[in-house]
Design a protein around this motif. Structure first.
Motif, PDB file in Angstrom:
ATOM      1  N   VAL A   1      27.587  41.824  43.510  1.00 10.15           N
ATOM      2  CA  VAL A   1      27.141  40.426  43.559  1.00 10.15           C
ATOM      3  C   VAL A   1      26.399  40.332  44.885  1.00 10.15           C
ATOM      4  O   VAL A   1      26.990  40.120  45.927  1.00 10.15           O
ATOM      5  CB  VAL A   1      28.332  39.446  43.539  1.00 10.15           C
ATOM      6  N   SER A   2      25.104  40.565  44.854  1.00 11.68           N
ATOM      7  CA  SER A   2      24.442  40.755  46.151  1.00 11.68           C
ATOM      8  C   SER A   2      23.932  39.434  46.701  1.00 11.68           C
ATOM      9  O   SER A   2      23.502  38.535  45.977  1.00 11.68           O
ATOM     10  CB  SER A   2      23.324  41.775  46.035  1.00 11.68           C
ATOM     11  N   ARG A   3      24.001  39.348  47.998  1.00 13.22           N
ATOM     12  CA  ARG A   3      23.559  38.164  48.724  1.00 13.22           C
ATOM     13  C   ARG A   3      22.031  38.241  48.843  1.00 13.22           C
ATOM     14  O   ARG A   3      21.476  39.297  49.149  1.00 13.22           O
ATOM     15  CB  ARG A   3      24.204  38.199  50.100  1.00 13.22           C
TER      16      ARG A   3
ATOM     17  N   GLN B   1      18.296  38.116  50.106  1.00 13.57           N
ATOM     18  CA  GLN B   1      17.693  38.444  51.405  1.00 13.57           C
ATOM     19  C   GLN B   1      17.379  37.157  52.167  1.00 13.57           C
ATOM     20  O   GLN B   1      17.560  37.086  53.369  1.00 13.57           O
ATOM     21  CB  GLN B   1      16.393  39.240  51.198  1.00 13.57           C
TER      22      GLN B   1
ATOM     23  N   PHE C   1      25.957  32.179  42.502  1.00 10.04           N
ATOM     24  CA  PHE C   1      26.274  33.304  43.394  1.00 10.04           C
ATOM     25  C   PHE C   1      27.635  33.102  44.067  1.00 10.04           C
ATOM     26  O   PHE C   1      28.431  34.022  44.188  1.00 10.04           O
ATOM     27  CB  PHE C   1      25.162  33.443  44.442  1.00 10.04           C
ATOM     28  N   LEU C   2      27.890  31.852  44.478  1.00  9.85           N
ATOM     29  CA  LEU C   2      29.137  31.599  45.205  1.00  9.85           C
ATOM     30  C   LEU C   2      30.357  31.688  44.292  1.00  9.85           C
ATOM     31  O   LEU C   2      31.382  32.248  44.673  1.00  9.85           O
ATOM     32  CB  LEU C   2      29.120  30.196  45.818  1.00  9.85           C
TER      33      LEU C   2
ATOM     34  N   GLU D   1      31.058  31.883  53.219  1.00  9.27           N
ATOM     35  CA  GLU D   1      29.745  31.779  52.573  1.00  9.27           C
ATOM     36  C   GLU D   1      29.563  30.418  51.909  1.00  9.27           C
ATOM     37  O   GLU D   1      28.443  29.946  51.749  1.00  9.27           O
ATOM     38  CB  GLU D   1      29.581  32.923  51.561  1.00  9.27           C
ATOM     39  N   ALA D   2      30.674  29.783  51.554  1.00 13.43           N
ATOM     40  CA  ALA D   2      30.590  28.477  50.903  1.00 13.43           C
ATOM     41  C   ALA D   2      30.315  27.362  51.896  1.00 13.43           C
ATOM     42  O   ALA D   2      30.176  26.198  51.509  1.00 13.43           O
ATOM     43  CB  ALA D   2      31.884  28.194  50.143  1.00 13.43           C
TER      44      ALA D   2
ATOM     45  N   GLU E   1      26.768  43.943  53.577  1.00 12.83           N
ATOM     46  CA  GLU E   1      25.532  43.156  53.539  1.00 12.83           C
ATOM     47  C   GLU E   1      24.537  43.564  54.622  1.00 12.83           C
ATOM     48  O   GLU E   1      23.335  43.515  54.419  1.00 12.83           O
ATOM     49  CB  GLU E   1      25.841  41.656  53.665  1.00 12.83           C
TER      50      GLU E   1
ATOM     51  N   ASP F   1      19.056  32.270  59.110  1.00 11.67           N
ATOM     52  CA  ASP F   1      20.184  32.495  58.201  1.00 11.67           C
ATOM     53  C   ASP F   1      21.427  32.761  59.031  1.00 11.67           C
ATOM     54  O   ASP F   1      21.357  33.263  60.151  1.00 11.67           O
ATOM     55  CB  ASP F   1      19.891  33.723  57.307  1.00 11.67           C
TER      56      ASP F   1
ATOM     57  N   SER G   1      24.779  27.215  52.101  1.00  9.74           N
ATOM     58  CA  SER G   1      25.705  26.306  51.412  1.00  9.74           C
ATOM     59  C   SER G   1      25.736  24.923  52.061  1.00  9.74           C
ATOM     60  O   SER G   1      25.991  23.924  51.387  1.00  9.74           O
ATOM     61  CB  SER G   1      27.113  26.905  51.403  1.00  9.74           C
TER      62      SER G   1
END
Lengths: 192, 101, 1003
Positions: free
Chosen positions: B26-28, B30, B43-44, C710-711, C751, C892, C898
């Motif tokens: 599940v890629s983030r 770019q 995605f989340l 991330e949320a 990542e 970023d 989010s």
């Protein structure tokens, strides 16, 4: 300036329990570093540290009082059992940093982060296996193997230094738990 | 307790040393700022949750510390493969065929 | 006391030694090698328990783990009380104290037996659901307490278990479960192949059924001698671990097995150092399941009376234990093994009055031999009932006519009725391993279909019943297992010659026909849960079709024996009622544990001080010596407050807060998480992991870092100091340390693997001593050699490396109190000495040591949040008023995208505010709800909740922080905190109560 005494994470061991086939002993203070980096860093650090860093994961190499344990694909734990005073530790850091120079790497002093326990005797593996979920027979865990694992509810580095001898590296606040747990186990293996 | 082959340590190690890390690949993005709201929510929060082979992340937390990916059957818990992070997703059907043999 | 029920000779008991024990207070004698059950039988005691529901008198049914009736409590003294033990598995030892269960006032006069004579139907299947439904309130007040008293098992222990228990991880090439014929042969073969073998058996002595054989001869030696010599061979092999008294209770994924070994229960005076039990966690490359088979009872009226027992059990009592379960027996059989029992009982001096064979003639050779020996064999015959309540007096025997009707019954006097209904393979472990079963229609039994990978079944559990066949199959399985585990070995087969055994052939499922009034008799299927044939038929009549539903409705197989003797008969009766063949009805699930396992065994050493690691800081001993009261924060013990001279907590906290603001205090902050982030890309990495910008942070300066998931929700915060262009000292919350490091590693490895940066936990490398207060600098200055601590040289939010008290240190100028503050980091083993030095110096300025409670109050006065207190995983930086901590120019960072989602921008989100109670003396309760009205209409949603509330010494009143919907637009509003007595009125204010300009910080 008052006297600044060092207080080890584990007190000196008490009397060994009679009939116990394993010895548990806190080891003296040592200098320890976590080295992270690639092959170039490994070569440079080995020269400065005094023992070539192992290239096979979960193994240790030792020369005299200096040992290097490869705990991850780019992670080594360097242990200098001949070094504990701040000045000497600092000198070793400088020597390593100077040898590493501009090679990308991370060298972090963890001398006080963890402490070591010697587990030795013909029931050493049996005692550890009360809490360590790895196969500790010599075929599966030979002398010179070293790996992070768990000891019941604490994380440790387990390092086999002899057929019947292990060294447990453990973070200082978990050390009493590991010591007490292994002591309890070591005292219960009485012949029936 | 499962045995999981760590692709970095190259040995089977007990599950107690690992932490599960959810679905793999599940890629983030770019550039997350360019992702529309709906796609970002997808995605989340949205995962495939299959009954069968699942490609998932694990970390050898109390071992070498590395994240890696695994193909595990969600019913039988059988691992078909583990591979290093960054390596491509394997062909699940081929793996399953090979396993059935 | 009489010992008239001992055989004249033989058995594996040590007749030269006598053991004294008591059962229900009466003294008896037995011998080493006896179980409680065999010793009681040898003493003529038949009545050993009362049934669960009807309180019917019960004797022992079996001789092993499957026993459903003879459940006893054993008192080993000193609080060592174990209920619900099977008397068949309790080894006799000197001084054993056992009592029966589920009876009052005594085993032979039990008031609860009235349950047995209430009108038919009251306690039938589903009686719980039918009887106790109305009124609903009566369940908790009336029915449940009554049922718990009237029906049940033994008493739970009333004291903490004084024994200890231990665990062991073990590894082997081949695990062999069961040390009967097949298991011994398997272990022998695997050991000869050089494999690492673990052989376990639940009994005190390995040998299984071989120990109960009288006449069987294996390769020229008696079966029990063969077992003994094989065990001797195995015990001489260093690679073999023999585990008697060890139950393999569970099979888990990838050949992981749970075994529990009983270490001291059989000893009269065990060494106190010995654990009572050891839980073995075995990982086996290969496993051989040789778990044997369980004999089935025959289902006929009054088949539960004391003196009715399984034929194989009676054989075991006579042959192995030298105990006669009776003087005069009727053998009711559907299997040739009934004849073996008849022969062995006869040889032991028990009169076998009749063999009642359910099977139609003509007789096979086994019956012919029995007739030849002068036994009365009746074919096509049934036992239709039993006389005697506390013990069998007679059996009623009838013949089934050609039309299937049961003829008139003949009364045969006897004190023992044996049941030989055939054998059910013990496929439990195979099934737990998710192995499929196959119904062998010819022999009417479920056997393993195909072995599960890494496993093999051998012997009776595989449907292979003869000793010779079981030995051969076991040997071959052991050899194959060793080979599969990587041991090279060419020998594969062994064909032993066995004579003198009767191979159990034949069997019956379900209820046997009789001529009695079905409404008036009870023919038991499940002895432990008192489920009768009638109950199962009733369940089917009432519409239950699935065997899983029939099981739950009738409770058949749901007792602690998990239906070992009842499941197949219950299934057959249900199938018959449904008019379907057995395999179409299906089986219920086999679940671990095979027999009950003590909580102690699972807990092992994880109790008391070893329940969890207790983490103590480097200065813990100092705080303890000062009388500190500690609180648990995760696994850490943190000084909560340090009372002086009998102070209350309230007084101590107020004093500590006041002292810090007036002059200063010392605080142990060692538990803060610390991560050293090092590498050429360290700043870029932090740019991506924290909301704040890091590139321009100068070496020697610090910044408050805010970390989101991330949320977009706040997950941690802490001060980050830059020690060098490529080295940062990151701090985290105490509880968040491992989570934050794992989160960072996740992004770094998966990542951003291109970044050249490495993370090392240094939480435990440093002892951290917070020196806070107007005189903090004055206290530290004399102890610091090489750091310029002047106001301008070392401003707020800076860090220096140097020497403090002669040891290398990292000195941070940071504050979580709003006062001038420093945090001294020194290597952990110097922590206490440095603390003591600073403490000594600080006493010149009247400092106190303060704990976590005062720390909480001091930070709240300044409006500083605590992640996990002001946040709960749904709170954004904006909700907290921390927009200033976001590097808006950064393209970023984790969580940035989010924050732009519509839900995150709504104006009515809960926002952090301060609350001041209208009455300054009232301290709100943390967690209390907040409403717009003093008495909101029922169902009104709360506006938010109180996150922190304290009495503030500095302000002379209470303060609180809260998350309130649209809170920042409500400043000045009055809201309410409804409490049980009355609503508390509060005013919404900015969440900073003290020194909003920060002048104290900059001192």
């Amino acid at each position: 300036m008052p006297e600044i005494a060092r207080r080890p994470a584990l007190p000196a061991p008490g009397e060994p329990f009679p009939g116990v086939a394993v010895t548990l002993a806190p080891l003296p203070a040592a200098a320890r570093f976590v080295l992270r980096g690639d092959l170039a860093a490994v070569a440079a650090a080995g020269n400065a540290f005094g023992v070539a860093l192992p290239s096979r994961i979960n193994t240790a190499s030792t020369l005299g009082a200096r040992s290097a344990l490869m705990l991850g694909p780019d992670e080594w734990l360097l242990v200098a059992d001949d070094t504990s005073a701040p000045d000497a530790t600092w000198a070793l850091v400088r020597a390593l940093e100077s040898a590493l120079g501009t090679v990308p790497h991370s060298l972090v002093d963890v001398s006080h982060r963890q402490t070591a326990i010697r587990v030795e005797g013909h029931e050493a593996a049996l005692t550890l296996n009360a809490a360590v979920p790895l196969d500790l027979c010599e075929e599966a865990f030979p002398v010179g193997m070293a790996t992070r694992t768990i000891c019941e509810k604490a994380e440790i580095v387990l390092w086999r230094t002899g057929p019947r001898a292990f060294r447990v590296e453990v973070w200082r606040s978990f050390a009493p738990y590991v010591m007490d747990l292994l002591s309890a186990v070591s005292q219960e293996n009485v012949p029936d | 307790m499962l045995l999981i082959r760590c692709p970095y340590c190259q040995t089977d190690r007990p599950e107690l040393e690992f932490r599960y890390g959810g679905e793999a690949h599940v890629s983030r993005a770019q550039d997350p700022s360019s992702v529309p709201d709906a796609a970002w929510a997808e995605f989340l929060y949205m995962r495939t949750n299959p009954k069968g082979f699942h490609v998932e992340r694990w970390r050898h937390t109390h071992g070498c510390g590395r994240f890696f990916n695994a193909v595990r059957h969600t019913v039988t818990d059988r691992f078909l493969a583990t591979y290093r992070a960054g390596e491509p997703k394997p062909d699940l059907e081929a793996l399953a065929r090979e396993a059935a043999r | 006391m009489t010992v008239s029920f001992r055989t004249a000779s033989g058995g594996r008991i040590d007749r030269d030694r006598t053991i004294r024990f008591t059962f229900d207070g009466t003294a008896y004698r037995g011998h080493p090698g006896d179980t409680l059950a065999s010793a009681l039988l040898a003493n003529g005691v038949r009545l050993m328990g009362r049934s669960f529901k009807y309180h019917r008198p019960r004797g022992v049914l079996a001789a092993g783990a499957e026993e459903p009736n003879a459940l006893v409590s054993v008192d080993r003294g000193g609080g060592r009380w174990t209920p619900n033990l099977r008397a068949t598995q309790v080894e006799l030892h000197e001084g054993l104290v056992a009592t029966s269960q589920n009876r009052w006032p005594s085993l032979s006069h039990d008031v609860g037996e009235l349950n047995d004579v209430v009108p038919p139907g009251v306690f039938s299947a589903g009686f719980y659901y039918k009887t106790f439904m109305q009124p609903a309130s009566a369940w908790a007040n009336l029915y449940e307490p009554f049922i718990r008293r009237a029906a049940g098992l033994g008493q739970a222990p009333s004291q903490a278990d004084p024994d200890h228990y231990t665990h062991r991880y073990a590894f082997c090439d081949v695990l062999v479960v069961g040390a009967g014929a097949a298991g011994l042969a398997a272990a022998l073969a695997a050991a000869q192949a050089g494999a690492r073998v673990i052989l376990c058996d639940e009994q005190a002595e390995c040998g299984g059924g071989l120990l109960g054989e009288r006449d069987a001869v294996i390769d020229g030696v008696p079966a029990s001698d063969w077992a003994a010599s094989t065990l001797a061979t195995l015990s001489g092999d260093k690679r073999v671990t023999l585990l008697p008294r060890t139950q393999c209770f569970g099979a888990y994924a990838q050949n992981f097995f749970g075994l529990v070994q009983r270490l001291t229960d059989h000893l009269p005076h065990p060494d106190p150092r010995m654990p009572r039990e050891r839980l073995w966690k075995v990982r086996a490359r290969q496993v051989v399941l040789a778990t044997g088979a369980i004999e089935r009872p025959l289902v006929f009226p009054e088949n539960d009376r004391p003196g009715v027992m399984l034929a194989g059990a009676a054989r075991a009592y006579v042959n192995r234990y030298g105990a006669k379960p009776g003087d005069r027996a009727v053998v009711f059989t559907a299997c040739d093994s009934g004849y073996a029992a008849a022969h062995d009982l006869t040889a032991a001096g028990i009169v076998v009055s009749a063999i009642v064979d359910l099977r139609p003639g003509p007789d096979g050779p086994v019956a012919a031999t029995a007739r030849g020996a002068g036994l009365d064999v009746r074919s096509n015959a049934v036992v239709t009932g039993v006389e005697g309540r506390l013990g069998v007096r007679a059996a009623m025997v009838a013949t089934i006519a050609g039309n299937g009707l049961v003829g008139p019954s003949e009364r045969i006097s006897c004190d023992l009725v044996l049941m030989a209904g055939g054998w059910t393979p013990a496929v439990h472990l195979h099934s737990q391993m998710r192995g499929k079963l196959r119904f062998d229609a010819e022999r009417e039994m479920y056997v393993p279909a195909a072995p599960v990978e890494g496993s093999r079944s051998a012997g009776a559990c595989n449907g292979t019943f003869g000793i010779a066949e079981a030995l051969a199959e076991g040997f071959s399985a052991g050899a194959d297992a060793a080979r599969a585990a990587g041991r090279e070995w060419s020998e594969r087969d062994w064909s032993p010659v066995v004579s003198g055994e009767i191979v159990p052939d034949g069997g019956f499922h379900g209820a046997v026909p009789h001529d009695r009034d079905v409404q008036k008799v009870k023919a038991f299927v499940d002895f432990q849960n008192d489920v009768t044939e009638k109950d199962i038929r009733l369940a089917v009549r009432e519409g239950f079709r699935s065997i899983e539903h029939v099981k739950r409705y009738t409770t058949n197989g749901m007792a602690t024996d998990q239906g070992k003797t009842s499941n197949m008969n219950g299934l057959a009766i249900a199938a018959g009622s449904l008019g379907k063949p057995i395999p179409e009805v299906g089986l219920t699930t086999f679940r671990a544990p095979y027999t009950p396992v003590t909580f102690g065994a699972f807990a092992g050493h994880s109790r008391g001080d070893l329940f969890d690691p207790i983490r103590r800081t480097p200065t813990h001993d100092w705080a303890r010596a000062q009388g500190a009261v500690f609180e648990d924060v995760g696994m850490w013990k943190r000084a909560w407050y340090i009372p002086r001279g009998g102070e209350t907590m309230h007084a101590a906290v107020l004093r500590e807060c006041r002292t810090v603001r007036e002059t200063g205090g010392l605080f142990d902050a060692s538990t803060l998480g610390k991560i050293e982030v090092v590498g050429p890309d360290a700043a870029e990495f932090l740019n991506r992991l924290y909301t704040n910008p890091w590139t321009k942070l100068e070496t020697g300066r610090c910044r408050y870092g805010l970390m989101l998931n991330e949320a977009g929700f706040v997950m941690d915060d802490g001060v980050v100091g830059r020690l060098a262009p490529d080295r940062f000292h990151v701090t985290t919350t105490t509880g968040g340390a491992p989570r934050v490091l794992a989160h960072m590693e996740d992004y770094l490895q998966t990542e951003f693997p291109e970044l050249r940066v490495w993370l090392t936990s240094t939480t435990e490398q440093w002892a951290v001593i917070a020196v806070q207060g107007p005189n903090a600098r004055a206290v530290l200055q004399p102890l610091v050699a090489d750091i310029d601590m002047a106001r301008e040289a070392m401003p707020h939010m800076s860090v220096r490396e140097g020497t403090i008290c002669g040891v290398p240190a990292r000195l941070f100028r940071v504050s979580f109190t709003g006062e001038l503050g420093f945090e001294v980091n020194v290597p952990a083993e110097y922590g206490q000495a440095v603390w003591e030095a600073i403490w000594a110096e600080s006493q010149k300025h009247g400092f106190c040591a303060y704990g976590t409670e005062a720390m909480h109050v001091l930070r709240a006065e300044k409006g500083y949040i605590i992640v996990g207190q002001e946040t709960d995983g749904t709170v954004t930086p904006s909700d907290l008023g921390l927009d200033w901590a976001i590097g808006k120019a950064k393209p970023d960072f984790v969580g940035k995208r989010s924050l732009a989602r519509p839900d995150m921008l709504k104006p009515d989100r809960k926002q952090l505010v301060g609350l001041l109670t209208v009455d300054p003396a009232v301290v709100l309760e943390e967690g209390a709800q907040i409403t717009a009205e003093a008495s909101p209409v029922k169902g009104t949603a709360a506006l938010g909740h109180v996150t922190s509330a304290y009495e503030s010494a500095a302000l002379g009143r209470s303060i609180a922080m809260a998350l309130v919907a649209g809170g920042r637009s409500r400043l000045g509003e009055t809201l309410y905190v409804p409490m049980p007595n009355a609503a508390i009125a509060v005013t919404v204010v900015e969440p900073v109560f003290l020194d909003r300009e920060g002048s104290r910080l900059d001192a």
